[in-house]
Design an enzyme around this catalytic site. Structure first.
Site, PDB file in Angstrom:
ATOM      1  N   GLY A   1       0.842  -1.199   0.000  1.00  0.00           N
ATOM      2  CA  GLY A   1       0.000   0.000   0.000  1.00  0.00           C
ATOM      3  C   GLY A   1       0.872   1.240   0.000  1.00  0.00           C
ATOM      4  O   GLY A   1       1.850   1.312   0.748  1.00  0.00           O
TER       5      GLY A   1
ATOM      6  N   VAL B   1      16.745  -8.829  23.684  1.00  0.00           N
ATOM      7  CA  VAL B   1      15.731  -9.871  23.769  1.00  0.00           C
ATOM      8  C   VAL B   1      15.933 -10.961  22.718  1.00  0.00           C
ATOM      9  O   VAL B   1      15.895 -12.152  23.020  1.00  0.00           O
ATOM     10  CB  VAL B   1      14.314  -9.250  23.638  1.00  0.00           C
TER      11      VAL B   1
ATOM     12  N   SER C   1      21.587  -8.982  16.256  1.00  0.00           N
ATOM     13  CA  SER C   1      20.315  -8.542  16.861  1.00  0.00           C
ATOM     14  C   SER C   1      20.609  -7.324  17.717  1.00  0.00           C
ATOM     15  O   SER C   1      20.778  -7.413  18.918  1.00  0.00           O
ATOM     16  CB  SER C   1      19.715  -9.674  17.697  1.00  0.00           C
TER      17      SER C   1
ATOM     18  N   GLY D   1      18.741  -4.397  17.654  1.00  0.00           N
ATOM     19  CA  GLY D   1      17.590  -3.505  17.633  1.00  0.00           C
ATOM     20  C   GLY D   1      16.926  -3.466  16.263  1.00  0.00           C
ATOM     21  O   GLY D   1      17.390  -4.111  15.313  1.00  0.00           O
TER      22      GLY D   1
ATOM     23  N   ASP E   1       5.296  -0.644  15.870  1.00  0.00           N
ATOM     24  CA  ASP E   1       6.758  -0.464  15.777  1.00  0.00           C
ATOM     25  C   ASP E   1       7.158   0.756  14.946  1.00  0.00           C
ATOM     26  O   ASP E   1       8.286   1.222  15.059  1.00  0.00           O
ATOM     27  CB  ASP E   1       7.405  -1.703  15.128  1.00  0.00           C
TER      28      ASP E   1
ATOM     29  N   HIS F   1      -3.487 -23.211  45.905  1.00  0.00           N
ATOM     30  CA  HIS F   1      -2.327 -23.984  46.381  1.00  0.00           C
ATOM     31  C   HIS F   1      -2.381 -25.393  45.809  1.00  0.00           C
ATOM     32  O   HIS F   1      -3.446 -26.005  45.823  1.00  0.00           O
ATOM     33  CB  HIS F   1      -2.335 -24.071  47.907  1.00  0.00           C
TER      34      HIS F   1
HETATM   35  P1  FAD Z   1       4.764  -5.747  12.067  1.00  0.00           P
HETATM   36  O1  FAD Z   1       4.433  -6.942  12.863  1.00  0.00           O
HETATM   37  O2  FAD Z   1       6.171  -5.568  11.632  1.00  0.00           O
HETATM   38  O3  FAD Z   1       3.809  -5.723  10.827  1.00  0.00           O
HETATM   39  C1  FAD Z   1       3.916  -4.815   9.797  1.00  0.00           C
HETATM   40  C2  FAD Z   1       3.294  -5.409   8.556  1.00  0.00           C
HETATM   41  O4  FAD Z   1       3.120  -4.391   7.596  1.00  0.00           O
HETATM   42  C3  FAD Z   1       4.149  -6.485   7.887  1.00  0.00           C
HETATM   43  O5  FAD Z   1       3.351  -7.599   7.546  1.00  0.00           O
HETATM   44  C4  FAD Z   1       4.668  -5.807   6.632  1.00  0.00           C
HETATM   45  O6  FAD Z   1       4.888  -6.704   5.556  1.00  0.00           O
HETATM   46  C5  FAD Z   1       3.511  -4.878   6.324  1.00  0.00           C
HETATM   47  N1  FAD Z   1       3.857  -3.717   5.512  1.00  0.00           N
HETATM   48  C6  FAD Z   1       4.861  -2.842   5.684  1.00  0.00           C
HETATM   49  N2  FAD Z   1       4.801  -1.864   4.770  1.00  0.00           N
HETATM   50  C7  FAD Z   1       3.727  -2.135   3.996  1.00  0.00           C
HETATM   51  C8  FAD Z   1       3.129  -1.491   2.892  1.00  0.00           C
HETATM   52  N3  FAD Z   1       3.605  -0.332   2.406  1.00  0.00           N
HETATM   53  N4  FAD Z   1       2.038  -2.050   2.336  1.00  0.00           N
HETATM   54  C9  FAD Z   1       1.527  -3.209   2.818  1.00  0.00           C
HETATM   55  N5  FAD Z   1       2.048  -3.865   3.873  1.00  0.00           N
HETATM   56  C10 FAD Z   1       3.129  -3.319   4.453  1.00  0.00           C
HETATM   57  N6  FAD Z   1       6.971  -8.778  20.682  1.00  0.00           N
HETATM   58  C11 FAD Z   1       6.287  -9.244  21.744  1.00  0.00           C
HETATM   59  O7  FAD Z   1       5.441  -8.530  22.286  1.00  0.00           O
HETATM   60  N7  FAD Z   1       6.498 -10.513  22.232  1.00  0.00           N
HETATM   61  C12 FAD Z   1       7.420 -11.325  21.687  1.00  0.00           C
HETATM   62  O8  FAD Z   1       7.592 -12.447  22.147  1.00  0.00           O
HETATM   63  C13 FAD Z   1       8.165 -10.870  20.578  1.00  0.00           C
HETATM   64  N8  FAD Z   1       9.074 -11.664  19.999  1.00  0.00           N
HETATM   65  C14 FAD Z   1       9.763 -11.200  18.910  1.00  0.00           C
HETATM   66  C15 FAD Z   1      10.731 -12.028  18.351  1.00  0.00           C
HETATM   67  C16 FAD Z   1      11.453 -11.588  17.270  1.00  0.00           C
HETATM   68  C17 FAD Z   1      12.488 -12.485  16.671  1.00  0.00           C
HETATM   69  C18 FAD Z   1      11.190 -10.298  16.712  1.00  0.00           C
HETATM   70  C19 FAD Z   1      11.932  -9.817  15.513  1.00  0.00           C
HETATM   71  C20 FAD Z   1      10.233  -9.475  17.270  1.00  0.00           C
HETATM   72  C21 FAD Z   1       9.522  -9.912  18.381  1.00  0.00           C
HETATM   73  N9  FAD Z   1       8.571  -9.106  18.995  1.00  0.00           N
HETATM   74  C22 FAD Z   1       7.893  -9.556  20.094  1.00  0.00           C
HETATM   75  C23 FAD Z   1       8.263  -7.759  18.480  1.00  0.00           C
HETATM   76  C24 FAD Z   1       6.979  -7.795  17.631  1.00  0.00           C
HETATM   77  O9  FAD Z   1       7.148  -8.718  16.581  1.00  0.00           O
HETATM   78  C25 FAD Z   1       6.684  -6.411  17.076  1.00  0.00           C
HETATM   79  O10 FAD Z   1       6.652  -5.469  18.130  1.00  0.00           O
HETATM   80  C26 FAD Z   1       5.340  -6.403  16.359  1.00  0.00           C
HETATM   81  O11 FAD Z   1       5.326  -7.318  15.310  1.00  0.00           O
HETATM   82  C27 FAD Z   1       5.011  -5.006  15.834  1.00  0.00           C
HETATM   83  O12 FAD Z   1       3.782  -5.054  15.209  1.00  0.00           O
HETATM   84  P2  FAD Z   1       3.404  -4.041  14.042  1.00  0.00           P
HETATM   85  O13 FAD Z   1       2.006  -4.363  13.674  1.00  0.00           O
HETATM   86  O14 FAD Z   1       3.735  -2.663  14.456  1.00  0.00           O
HETATM   87  O15 FAD Z   1       4.395  -4.374  12.844  1.00  0.00           O
HETATM   88  P1  NAI Z   2      17.199  -5.032  21.771  1.00  0.00           P
HETATM   89  O1  NAI Z   2      17.028  -3.576  21.749  1.00  0.00           O
HETATM   90  O2  NAI Z   2      16.410  -5.849  22.720  1.00  0.00           O
HETATM   91  O3  NAI Z   2      18.724  -5.397  22.056  1.00  0.00           O
HETATM   92  C1  NAI Z   2      19.756  -4.943  21.244  1.00  0.00           C
HETATM   93  C2  NAI Z   2      21.057  -5.115  22.002  1.00  0.00           C
HETATM   94  O4  NAI Z   2      22.119  -4.925  21.104  1.00  0.00           O
HETATM   95  C3  NAI Z   2      21.224  -4.114  23.119  1.00  0.00           C
HETATM   96  O5  NAI Z   2      21.606  -4.760  24.304  1.00  0.00           O
HETATM   97  C4  NAI Z   2      22.295  -3.174  22.598  1.00  0.00           C
HETATM   98  O6  NAI Z   2      23.091  -2.598  23.629  1.00  0.00           O
HETATM   99  C5  NAI Z   2      23.090  -4.111  21.730  1.00  0.00           C
HETATM  100  N1  NAI Z   2      23.849  -3.451  20.672  1.00  0.00           N
HETATM  101  C6  NAI Z   2      23.469  -2.424  19.885  1.00  0.00           C
HETATM  102  N2  NAI Z   2      24.447  -2.110  19.002  1.00  0.00           N
HETATM  103  C7  NAI Z   2      25.462  -2.977  19.230  1.00  0.00           C
HETATM  104  C8  NAI Z   2      26.741  -3.181  18.637  1.00  0.00           C
HETATM  105  N3  NAI Z   2      27.155  -2.425  17.621  1.00  0.00           N
HETATM  106  N4  NAI Z   2      27.528  -4.157  19.129  1.00  0.00           N
HETATM  107  C9  NAI Z   2      27.119  -4.947  20.144  1.00  0.00           C
HETATM  108  N5  NAI Z   2      25.914  -4.792  20.757  1.00  0.00           N
HETATM  109  C10 NAI Z   2      25.093  -3.825  20.294  1.00  0.00           C
HETATM  110  O7  NAI Z   2      16.989  -5.486  20.257  1.00  0.00           O
HETATM  111  P2  NAI Z   2      16.755  -6.917  19.604  1.00  0.00           P
HETATM  112  O8  NAI Z   2      17.195  -8.001  20.501  1.00  0.00           O
HETATM  113  O9  NAI Z   2      17.324  -6.796  18.247  1.00  0.00           O
HETATM  114  O10 NAI Z   2      15.192  -6.997  19.480  1.00  0.00           O
HETATM  115  C11 NAI Z   2      14.471  -5.956  18.827  1.00  0.00           C
HETATM  116  C12 NAI Z   2      13.170  -5.707  19.498  1.00  0.00           C
HETATM  117  O11 NAI Z   2      12.272  -6.772  19.219  1.00  0.00           O
HETATM  118  C13 NAI Z   2      13.253  -5.663  21.004  1.00  0.00           C
HETATM  119  O12 NAI Z   2      13.594  -4.369  21.456  1.00  0.00           O
HETATM  120  C14 NAI Z   2      11.883  -6.008  21.420  1.00  0.00           C
HETATM  121  O13 NAI Z   2      11.098  -4.859  21.438  1.00  0.00           O
HETATM  122  C15 NAI Z   2      11.404  -6.924  20.316  1.00  0.00           C
HETATM  123  N6  NAI Z   2      11.437  -8.312  20.792  1.00  0.00           N
HETATM  124  C16 NAI Z   2      10.642  -8.661  21.840  1.00  0.00           C
HETATM  125  C17 NAI Z   2      10.656  -9.937  22.343  1.00  0.00           C
HETATM  126  C18 NAI Z   2       9.820 -10.259  23.510  1.00  0.00           C
HETATM  127  O14 NAI Z   2       8.965  -9.453  23.853  1.00  0.00           O
HETATM  128  N7  NAI Z   2       9.981 -11.404  24.147  1.00  0.00           N
HETATM  129  C19 NAI Z   2      11.487 -10.980  21.755  1.00  0.00           C
HETATM  130  C20 NAI Z   2      12.337 -10.488  20.689  1.00  0.00           C
HETATM  131  C21 NAI Z   2      12.272  -9.207  20.226  1.00  0.00           C
END
Ligand code: FAD
Ligand code: NAI
Length: 476
Positions: free
Chosen positions: A123, A194, A280, A282, A323, A455
């Site tokens: 979109g 994370v 990973s 950020g 996000d 409990h």
């Molecule tokens: P997204 O989930 O990124 O969705 C955005 C969507 O928009 C995508 O499908 C993309 O293709 C689509 N899109 C983008 N631009 C366009 C466009 N122009 N037209 C049409 N479609 C488009 N969060 C938690 O709370 N718990 C967790 O356990 C957790 N684990 C995670 C593990 C990993 C490995 C990662 C990477 C993230 C994790 N997160 C977790 C973070 C979580 O995935 C995100 O915070 C969440 O997905 C954000 O939702 P969103 O709807 O903002 O964006």
């Molecule tokens: P993060 O922000 O959790 O961690 C990134 C880490 O990388 C930090 O500790 C930072 O200090 C470090 N870092 C940054 N630059 C660096 C460098 N140049 N060299 C070495 N270390 C460096 O980001 P992450 O793990 O990539 O996850 C992204 C986001 O996805 C999270 O912030 C979280 O919001 C979401 N997520 C949530 C999960 C959950 O809710 N269980 C699981 C996985 C992701």
């Protein structure tokens, strides 16, 4: 080509977008959701990062690898012996893929059930038109939609480390990290956030030698210090090599390996060779392809869409959630904003309480918290009382064979209002909900201490930690 008219068009079908679309439809709006994610056959795969390469697949792999770890190291304690234990990585990854597909299909079903029109494609804004916005969808066919209100929920992408671009074969983002075809002997992870901890745990449990290189001198800086300290101790014992305070100098790809040169915390130069490297460090907000310039949508210096407290952007009737805007990058935060925005469009008072958004890290032990950490309260000069209860003294945890960690309460010294709850231990992800509810209702620690908890249950540790605030635990 005819233009299709909608009250609300949501761009992005992740947890922020698909939930916003469903809530808008529930409120009576003619709603469309556009999402471009493709499955391996090129078909639609709504659910965004969360469903496809985030929350859901990572939890599937964490579960499989935890089963393996339990079978390999802990079943013996229960009198269960296994011989010839094997891990079929391809099957584990295949199971993860089918869990993802169930979730993709579930969202398509929910769209139908709620009468949300789904468009598969990218979109992008064409122009502001007729008091609303014209949006093009580029998919198998090109369509034009006209929207009175637009909700942008385009999510985020993994941040690249300069000089270490993702190829998803040797240098992996979250995407590649979730589909490594065989257990690497030596796995490197840059960033002990994370993703680093969750994915590092998965592959360590399956036998990889995992080294995590973290830039910050302190481990898990966002968590309560006592939780971070306990976590560091446990992860080290499990075999995760976490090096803090490193400075990455160079990442170099070989034929089948990646070498990382870095300065360690003492400034000494080190070079390590890995079979795979997960980066990973950020995530960055994603507005690629949105054509935000066409309508003059304002972005900040990080590339996030600028919004106010109500998720209103710089343009009238254009909202943004999840996000792609400020705040924690969490699926449940995105969902809450999606619901709130749909309700605001309907003239209601949608609300998101940033103080009660829980954080969970799904390692073993799990880590979960809500509200303020002890170090934050100290920095803010807030007078507080703390109470802590160890799982070692909880009957259910002993029966489970999982007594690591504790529950910790922080309450206002004068009013006893709960200011923060921090858990490291079994099922912390589930236990934290009680604390979130309590804080939403502005409960005191005494309120939790006086409530009957089943409990034997792990939740009794929560009650006991609340009792500990008043120094009157019963079982410790
Ligand atoms: P997204 O989930 O990124 O969705 C955005 C969507 O928009 C995508 O499908 C993309 O293709 C689509 N899109 C983008 N631009 C366009 C466009 N122009 N037209 C049409 N479609 C488009 N969060 C938690 O709370 N718990 C967790 O356990 C957790 N684990 C995670 C593990 C990993 C490995 C990662 C990477 C993230 C994790 N997160 C977790 C973070 C979580 O995935 C995100 O915070 C969440 O997905 C954000 O939702 P969103 O709807 O903002 O964006
Ligand atoms: P993060 O922000 O959790 O961690 C990134 C880490 O990388 C930090 O500790 C930072 O200090 C470090 N870092 C940054 N630059 C660096 C460098 N140049 N060299 C070495 N270390 C460096 O980001 P992450 O793990 O990539 O996850 C992204 C986001 O996805 C999270 O912030 C979280 O919001 C979401 N997520 C949530 C999960 C959950 O809710 N269980 C699981 C996985 C992701």
């Amino acid at each position: 080509m005819s233009t299709k008219n909608f009250d609300v068009v949501v761009i992005g079908g992740g947890p922020g977008g698909y939930i916003a679309a469903i809530r808008a439809a529930q409120l009576g709006f003619n709603t469309a959701c556009i999402d471009e994610w493709k499955n391996d056959k090129g078909g639609p795969a709504p659910g965004g990062t969360c469903t496809n390469v985030g929350c859901i697949p990572s939890k599937a792999l964490l579960q499989s690898s935890e089963h393996f770890e339990q079978a390999a190291h802990h079943f013996g304690d229960h009198g269960i012996t296994l011989s010839d234990l094997k891990m079929d990585v391809a099957k584990m990854v295949g199971r993860k893929d089918s869990v993802v597909k169930q979730n993709n299909d579930g969202i398509l079903y929910l769209f139908k059930k709620n009468k949300v029109s789904f468009f598969h494609g990218r979109g992008s804004f064409v122009a502001a038109k007729d008091g609303g916005y014209e949006i093009a969808v580029a998919g198998a066919a090109t369509e034009t939609l006209q929207a009175k209100h637009v909700v942008i929920a385009t999510g985020s992408n993994a941040r690249q480390l300069p000089g270490a671009e993702f190829d998803e074969a040797l240098i992996l983002s979250n995407d590649g990290a979730l589909r490594i075809p065989a257990v690497p002997k030596k796995l490197g992870v840059i960033g002990s956030g994370v993703i680093g901890l969750e994915m590092g745990s998965v592959w360590r449990r399956l036998g990889a030698e995992v080294t995590i290189l973290e830039a910050m001198p302190a481990f898990l800086g966002a968590a309560d210090e006592s939780v971070a300290k306990e976590a560091a101790k446990v992860f080290k014992k499990q075999g995760l090599d976490i090096q803090l305070g490193v400075k990455i100098a160079e990442v170099k790809k070989g034929k089948d390996s990646v070498s990382v040169r870095y300065a360690d915390a003492k400034g000494a130069e080190q070079t390590v060779e890995f079979d795979k490297l997960i980066v990973s460090i950020g995530r960055v907000p994603n507005t690629i392809g949105l054509n935000a310039e066409a309508v003059g949508l304002k972005l900040d210096e990080r590339g996030a869409i600028v919004v106010d407290g109500d998720c209103k952007t710089s343009l009238p009737n254009v909202w943004a959630v999840g996000d792609v805007v400020r705040g924690p990058m969490l699926a449940h935060k995105a969902e809450e904003e999606g619901v709130a925005v749909a309700e605001r469009i309907a003239g209601q008072h949608g609300h998101v309480n940033f103080n009660t958004i829980p954080w969970v890290i799904y390692t073993s032990p799990e880590i979960a918290w809500v509200g303020k950490t002890e170090q934050q309260l100290k920095a803010e000069g807030v007078a507080y009382k703390a109470g802590q209860f160890p799982f070692l003294a909880n009957g259910r945890a002993r029966a489970l064979g999982d007594t690591t960690g504790f529950v910790k309460f922080l309450a206002d010294a004068k009013t006893d209002e709960i200011l923060g709850v921090h858990i490291i231990g079994p099922f912390a992800s589930e236990l934290i909900s009680e604390a979130v509810v309590a804080m939403e209702f502005k409960a005191s620690a005494e309120d939790i201490a006086r409530i009957c908890h089943a409990h034997p249950s792990l939740s009794e540790a929560t009650k006991e930690a609340a009792l500990a605030v008043d120094k009157r635990t019963l079982n410790f």
